[in-house]
Motif scaffolding. Structure first.
Motif, PDB file in Angstrom:
ATOM      1  N   ARG A  30     -30.055   2.272 -48.976  1.00 35.44           N
ATOM      2  CA  ARG A  30     -28.711   2.800 -49.145  1.00 35.44           C
ATOM      3  C   ARG A  30     -28.323   2.785 -50.615  1.00 35.44           C
ATOM      4  O   ARG A  30     -28.739   1.916 -51.372  1.00 35.44           O
ATOM      5  N   ASP A  31     -27.501   3.750 -50.983  1.00 36.86           N
ATOM      6  CA  ASP A  31     -27.095   3.931 -52.369  1.00 36.86           C
ATOM      7  C   ASP A  31     -25.643   3.481 -52.478  1.00 36.86           C
ATOM      8  O   ASP A  31     -24.721   4.246 -52.227  1.00 36.86           O
ATOM      9  N   PHE A  40     -21.642  -9.048 -42.675  1.00 34.64           N
ATOM     10  CA  PHE A  40     -20.477  -8.160 -42.742  1.00 34.64           C
ATOM     11  C   PHE A  40     -20.726  -7.013 -43.718  1.00 34.64           C
ATOM     12  O   PHE A  40     -20.426  -5.848 -43.431  1.00 34.64           O
ATOM     13  N   ARG A  41     -21.257  -7.336 -44.890  1.00 37.55           N
ATOM     14  CA  ARG A  41     -21.489  -6.305 -45.892  1.00 37.55           C
ATOM     15  C   ARG A  41     -22.558  -5.313 -45.417  1.00 37.55           C
ATOM     16  O   ARG A  41     -22.450  -4.101 -45.661  1.00 37.55           O
ATOM     17  N   ASP A  42     -23.574  -5.805 -44.712  1.00 36.71           N
ATOM     18  CA  ASP A  42     -24.624  -4.927 -44.210  1.00 36.71           C
ATOM     19  C   ASP A  42     -24.060  -3.938 -43.200  1.00 36.71           C
ATOM     20  O   ASP A  42     -24.413  -2.752 -43.208  1.00 36.71           O
ATOM     21  N   SER A  43     -23.174  -4.411 -42.309  1.00 39.28           N
ATOM     22  CA  SER A  43     -22.531  -3.509 -41.343  1.00 39.28           C
ATOM     23  C   SER A  43     -21.681  -2.472 -42.068  1.00 39.28           C
ATOM     24  O   SER A  43     -21.655  -1.289 -41.690  1.00 39.28           O
ATOM     25  N   TYR A  44     -20.993  -2.900 -43.121  1.00 38.06           N
ATOM     26  CA  TYR A  44     -20.166  -1.991 -43.913  1.00 38.06           C
ATOM     27  C   TYR A  44     -21.019  -0.906 -44.560  1.00 38.06           C
ATOM     28  O   TYR A  44     -20.684   0.286 -44.509  1.00 38.06           O
ATOM     29  N   GLU A  45     -22.151  -1.303 -45.136  1.00 37.81           N
ATOM     30  CA  GLU A  45     -23.030  -0.326 -45.779  1.00 37.81           C
ATOM     31  C   GLU A  45     -23.658   0.612 -44.753  1.00 37.81           C
ATOM     32  O   GLU A  45     -23.844   1.805 -45.021  1.00 37.81           O
ATOM     33  N   LYS A  80      -9.133   0.376 -44.078  1.00 33.25           N
ATOM     34  CA  LYS A  80      -8.687   0.053 -45.427  1.00 33.25           C
ATOM     35  C   LYS A  80      -8.855  -1.432 -45.737  1.00 33.25           C
ATOM     36  O   LYS A  80      -9.261  -1.803 -46.835  1.00 33.25           O
ATOM     37  N   PHE A  81      -8.535  -2.293 -44.768  1.00 33.53           N
ATOM     38  CA  PHE A  81      -8.652  -3.727 -45.014  1.00 33.53           C
ATOM     39  C   PHE A  81     -10.113  -4.119 -45.219  1.00 33.53           C
ATOM     40  O   PHE A  81     -10.442  -4.854 -46.157  1.00 33.53           O
ATOM     41  N   ALA A  82     -10.979  -3.627 -44.338  1.00 31.11           N
ATOM     42  CA  ALA A  82     -12.404  -3.948 -44.468  1.00 31.11           C
ATOM     43  C   ALA A  82     -12.956  -3.445 -45.785  1.00 31.11           C
ATOM     44  O   ALA A  82     -13.706  -4.145 -46.481  1.00 31.11           O
ATOM     45  N   SER A  94     -23.750  -6.319 -53.092  1.00 29.34           N
ATOM     46  CA  SER A  94     -24.417  -5.515 -52.076  1.00 29.34           C
ATOM     47  C   SER A  94     -25.098  -6.419 -51.059  1.00 29.34           C
ATOM     48  O   SER A  94     -25.356  -7.604 -51.311  1.00 29.34           O
ATOM     49  N   ALA A  95     -25.379  -5.864 -49.890  1.00 27.71           N
ATOM     50  CA  ALA A  95     -26.040  -6.637 -48.839  1.00 27.71           C
ATOM     51  C   ALA A  95     -27.364  -7.202 -49.326  1.00 27.71           C
ATOM     52  O   ALA A  95     -27.720  -8.349 -49.025  1.00 27.71           O
TER      53      ALA A  95
END
Length: 360
Positions: free
Chosen positions: A90-91, A231-236, A247-249, A258-259
């Motif tokens: 992912r970029d 959490f960051r991995d799910s976001y990416e 917006k909160f996330a 980064s993840a």
């Protein structure tokens, strides 16, 4: 009351006062970290300035975006600093410096760190005063173990900051955990200063228990990194799939590393302290041989210490095994830390064994 007893009582009172004072300063640090996150979103002007600054040094990906506007001036929603550009990855932006933060937010973050340093010094003074009041190592029961554990955890965090590692994102969760730890210690686990049973009067108390505390504190930092990685991995993943996070996330997760960075941090932390945990178990076995005449007796504390060792060994092995990196390995890391927590709280409180003499 003898002069020595009165002196010890005064030192115990000083220790209690310092511990409560550190909690007050940690509370101020907690609110400063909250302010850091609240004021950490860039204004449009700030995002533009960051984009212009980053376009000179961040590489082709940013420069291409900076050239979109006439005259080479870019107005971006946020600076985009590419950290993973290999095929199949992912970029995404990486960390607070890439996708969040303002001067005001950074100022509050520095205030939070300064308050954390003060609180750490006060808490460390409380631990030392506790040791002086009983004239022994300050980890003879769960209260003493708890106040020492949180002191070491904060100390490890500050050492990483002193080494210029990008770990300020740990601050809010760390301070929250320290406040919970000290709150439980002072209200539920508190035990008056007292001497230990004869079996604990050994130099191994300094060696074995101190290394266990250091390992637990560092394992905790690794667990925080692992949890935030998930959490960051799910976001990416959501961004990569074309989704739009709330917006909160987005406001929280976009300012984390980064993840990949979080995953690497957690792995290195756990891998670095695992040999020390191995030594802790060996030291405990040697101490058991001196105190009880046997190196291993299937005591609950011994069993769960070994289970924790096996769990972390499985995690480290999984990281080196194809198909078990990323989220699968992260789950193993959290299970391993869960084993450590149960060994700390569960075994001491709910299970009776040789180590029960330490008391709560």
């Amino acid at each position: 009351m003898s002069l020595a007893a009165a002196t010890n009582e005064n030192l115990a009172n000083i220790s209690n006062t310092l511990i409560y004072s550190s909690m007050a300063v940690y509370t101020l640090a907690f609110f400063a970290h909250i302010a850091e996150w609240v004021f950490g979103s860039r204004s449009k002007v700030g995002r533009t300035a960051a984009a212009l600054t980053g376009s000179a040094t961040a590489g082709p990906a940013v420069k291409a975006q900076a050239a979109q506007n006439s005259g080479g001036t870019a107005v971006l929603d946020r600076p985009r600093i590419v950290t993973r550009s290999a095929a199949g990855t992912r970029d995404v932006p990486d960390g607070p410096g890439a996708a969040g933060g303002t001067f005001k937010g950074d100022l509050w973050g520095r205030i939070a760190v300064s308050l954390t340093v003060v609180a750490f010094a006060v808490q460390a003074g409380g631990v030392v005063a506790r040791a002086a009041s009983v004239q022994r190592a300050p980890w003879g029961n769960m209260y003493e173990f708890s106040i020492t554990f949180s002191t070491v955890a904060v100390g490890a965090y500050l050492i990483l900051l002193a080494l210029r590692k990008n770990v300020r994102w740990i601050g809010l969760l760390l301070i929250t955990t320290v406040l919970l730890d000290l709150g439980i210690a002072t209200t539920t686990l508190y035990t008056d200063s007292d001497q230990l049973v004869p079996a604990l009067h050994s130099y191994w108390l300094w060696i074995h228990v101190s290394t266990a505390i250091i390992c637990g504190a560092v394992f905790y930092l690794g667990a925080v990194g692992t949890l935030l990685y998930l959490f960051r991995d799910s976001y990416e993943n959501k961004l990569a799939g074309g989704g739009t996070p709330g917006k909160f996330a987005a406001s929280v997760l976009e300012r984390l590393p980064s993840a990949k960075s979080l995953d690497t941090f957690s792995y290195r932390i756990n891998a670095a302290v695992f040999p020390l945990w191995t030594f802790t178990i060996i030291a405990g076995a040697i101490w058991a041989g001196d105190a009880w005449g046997r190196y291993w007796g299937w005591d609950p504390k011994e069993v769960w210490s070994f289970i924790t060792w096996v769990a972390y060994a499985c995690y480290l092995h999984a990281r080196a095994t194809a198909g078990w990196k990323g989220r699968k390995a992260a789950y193993l890391a959290l299970i391993a830390f869960g084993c450590w927590l149960f060994n700390y709280y569960g075994v001491n409180i709910f299970v009776t064994g040789k180590h029960s003499y330490a008391g709560v």
